[in-house]
Design an enzyme around this catalytic site. Structure first.
Site, PDB file in Angstrom:
ATOM      1  N   ASP A  37      54.163  46.298  55.010  1.00  0.00           N
ATOM      2  CA  ASP A  37      52.873  46.961  55.198  1.00  0.00           C
ATOM      3  C   ASP A  37      52.848  48.142  54.231  1.00  0.00           C
ATOM      4  O   ASP A  37      53.561  49.135  54.434  1.00  0.00           O
ATOM      5  CB  ASP A  37      52.736  47.424  56.648  1.00  0.00           C
ATOM      6  N   ILE A  38      52.047  48.022  53.178  1.00  0.00           N
ATOM      7  CA  ILE A  38      52.081  49.058  52.135  1.00  0.00           C
ATOM      8  C   ILE A  38      51.560  50.401  52.622  1.00  0.00           C
ATOM      9  O   ILE A  38      51.767  51.428  51.955  1.00  0.00           O
ATOM     10  CB  ILE A  38      51.327  48.621  50.864  1.00  0.00           C
ATOM     11  N   ALA A  61      45.448  43.997  49.042  1.00  0.00           N
ATOM     12  CA  ALA A  61      44.198  44.754  49.063  1.00  0.00           C
ATOM     13  C   ALA A  61      43.376  44.392  50.285  1.00  0.00           C
ATOM     14  O   ALA A  61      43.515  43.303  50.857  1.00  0.00           O
ATOM     15  CB  ALA A  61      43.382  44.480  47.805  1.00  0.00           C
ATOM     16  N   TYR A  62      42.513  45.316  50.669  1.00  0.00           N
ATOM     17  CA  TYR A  62      41.467  45.048  51.654  1.00  0.00           C
ATOM     18  C   TYR A  62      40.253  44.607  50.856  1.00  0.00           C
ATOM     19  O   TYR A  62      39.706  45.388  50.058  1.00  0.00           O
ATOM     20  CB  TYR A  62      41.162  46.312  52.454  1.00  0.00           C
ATOM     21  N   THR A  63      39.801  43.371  51.043  1.00  0.00           N
ATOM     22  CA  THR A  63      38.748  42.812  50.194  1.00  0.00           C
ATOM     23  C   THR A  63      37.490  42.401  50.954  1.00  0.00           C
ATOM     24  O   THR A  63      36.596  41.775  50.375  1.00  0.00           O
ATOM     25  CB  THR A  63      39.278  41.597  49.416  1.00  0.00           C
ATOM     26  N   ASP A 103      35.594  45.522  39.658  1.00  0.00           N
ATOM     27  CA  ASP A 103      34.341  45.956  39.036  1.00  0.00           C
ATOM     28  C   ASP A 103      33.509  46.824  39.969  1.00  0.00           C
ATOM     29  O   ASP A 103      32.601  47.539  39.522  1.00  0.00           O
ATOM     30  CB  ASP A 103      33.512  44.734  38.624  1.00  0.00           C
ATOM     31  N   TYR A 126      33.778  49.898  50.002  1.00  0.00           N
ATOM     32  CA  TYR A 126      34.826  49.103  49.353  1.00  0.00           C
ATOM     33  C   TYR A 126      35.099  49.635  47.953  1.00  0.00           C
ATOM     34  O   TYR A 126      36.254  49.892  47.588  1.00  0.00           O
ATOM     35  CB  TYR A 126      34.405  47.636  49.290  1.00  0.00           C
ATOM     36  N   LYS A 130      38.535  51.468  46.484  1.00  0.00           N
ATOM     37  CA  LYS A 130      39.292  50.954  45.333  1.00  0.00           C
ATOM     38  C   LYS A 130      39.414  52.014  44.236  1.00  0.00           C
ATOM     39  O   LYS A 130      40.463  52.118  43.591  1.00  0.00           O
ATOM     40  CB  LYS A 130      38.630  49.688  44.796  1.00  0.00           C
ATOM     41  N   TRP A 151      34.977  38.764  40.286  1.00  0.00           N
ATOM     42  CA  TRP A 151      34.583  37.396  40.617  1.00  0.00           C
ATOM     43  C   TRP A 151      35.792  36.450  40.608  1.00  0.00           C
ATOM     44  O   TRP A 151      35.783  35.392  39.974  1.00  0.00           O
ATOM     45  CB  TRP A 151      33.513  36.899  39.646  1.00  0.00           C
TER      46      TRP A 151
END
Length: 291
Positions: A37-38, A61-63, A103, A126, A130, A151
């Protein structure tokens, strides 16, 4: 090379594992969320110190872009605090950290593809989480590579290609947004780019900093969907054609504002590492693998 990969089961992480496992000169430690768990700084420091890698690649990542508007604390924990923990640990052992970004750090209203030095103006939680992750990595470890992409699609995980193929099985027509533009990016190509960067870093290419890597040619989501279905028909993945209606962003409201322009200028990474943009059309020639 000794490589530590986080998020090994994700779209990019799984491709990284596949590539590094074929390289006899690489000692790989690839971990998923249950193994590392980072956001747990104590465990991050322990594992990094024990393994002592040359390079840490953060593919965790949380995406969940829309859910981040409500799960803001979790998004920042994974996308900001986690990378910060990894960067601190990397700095303590003089390792390099390669961190994957997005992006969404941009507003998406530029008329041209974004270059790395353009102003970051994220329009969503989000995107802000990031961007905070990028800043945290930069502040904690001078030997960093931040790789912004967009993408992303691949054989693993959830993505646009898989969604289109799944929906086409039960529908005769689909509405797809036609006023958002970007470069679809094959996860396997992102992994290849990271492998190339890792090799050159070990060979003393110290071109640290922020880089863009995404696909070309640039298209709308609507054009991307048309290409997916054309290839699927050619390869008998679909038995009959599907009608794809072009709609606007306003016609498809979401909790999070999507960038109208997700196009990334990738000249810098080509100059520094000789890496060319992802050929997403070539990646679709194996479309059965996405089922």
């Amino acid at each position: 090379m000794k490589i530590l990969v986080t998020g090994k089961n994700g779209q990019i992480g799984s491709c990284l594992v596949n590539h590094f496992n074929t390289m006899p000169d690489v000692t790989l430690l690839a971990l998923d969320r249950d193994q590392l768990d980072i956001t747990d700084s104590i465990n991050v420091n322990k594992i990094v110190a024990e393994f002592n890698p040359n390079i840490i690649i953060n593919a965790a990542a949380y995406t969940a872009v829309d859910k981040a508007e409500q799960q803001t604390e979790l998004a920042y924990a994974v996308n900001r605090d986690g990378p910060h923990n990894l960067a601190i640990a990397a700095n303590q052992i003089n390792a390099v950290i390669i961190h994957i970004s997005t992006d969404y750090v941009f507003a998406g209203d530029s008329l041209a593809p974004y270059i790395e030095s353009d102003n970051s103006e994220p329009q969503s939680e989000y995107g802000r989480s990031k961007l905070a992750g990028e800043q945290a990595v930069i502040s904690a470890c001078s030997r960093h590579i931040i790789l912004r992409t967009a993408w992303v699609f691949g054989e693993h995980g959830n993505n646009f290609v898989k969604t289109m193929l799944r929906l086409a099985k039960t529908r005769d027509a689909l509405d797809v947004v036609a006023d958002q533009f970007g470069g679809p990016t094959y996860a396997g190509d992102i992994a290849k780019a990271i492998v190339t960067i890792s090799k050159q870093i070990v060979d003393d290419n110290q071109a640290y900093g922020i880089y863009h890597f995404s696909g070309f040619p640039h298209v709308s989501w609507h054009a991307f969907a048309l290409q997916i279905f054309d290839v699927a028909l050619e390869q008998n993945v679909l038995k009959q054609s599907i009608q794809v209606n072009a709609i606007t962003t306003q016609d498809y409201p979401t909790a999070t504002k999507r960038p109208a322009n997700s196009r990334l200028n990738c000249h810098k990474i080509e100059r520094a590492f000789g890496i060319q943009q992802s050929d997403w059309q070539a990646a679709l020639t194996r479309i059965k693998d996405y089922l």
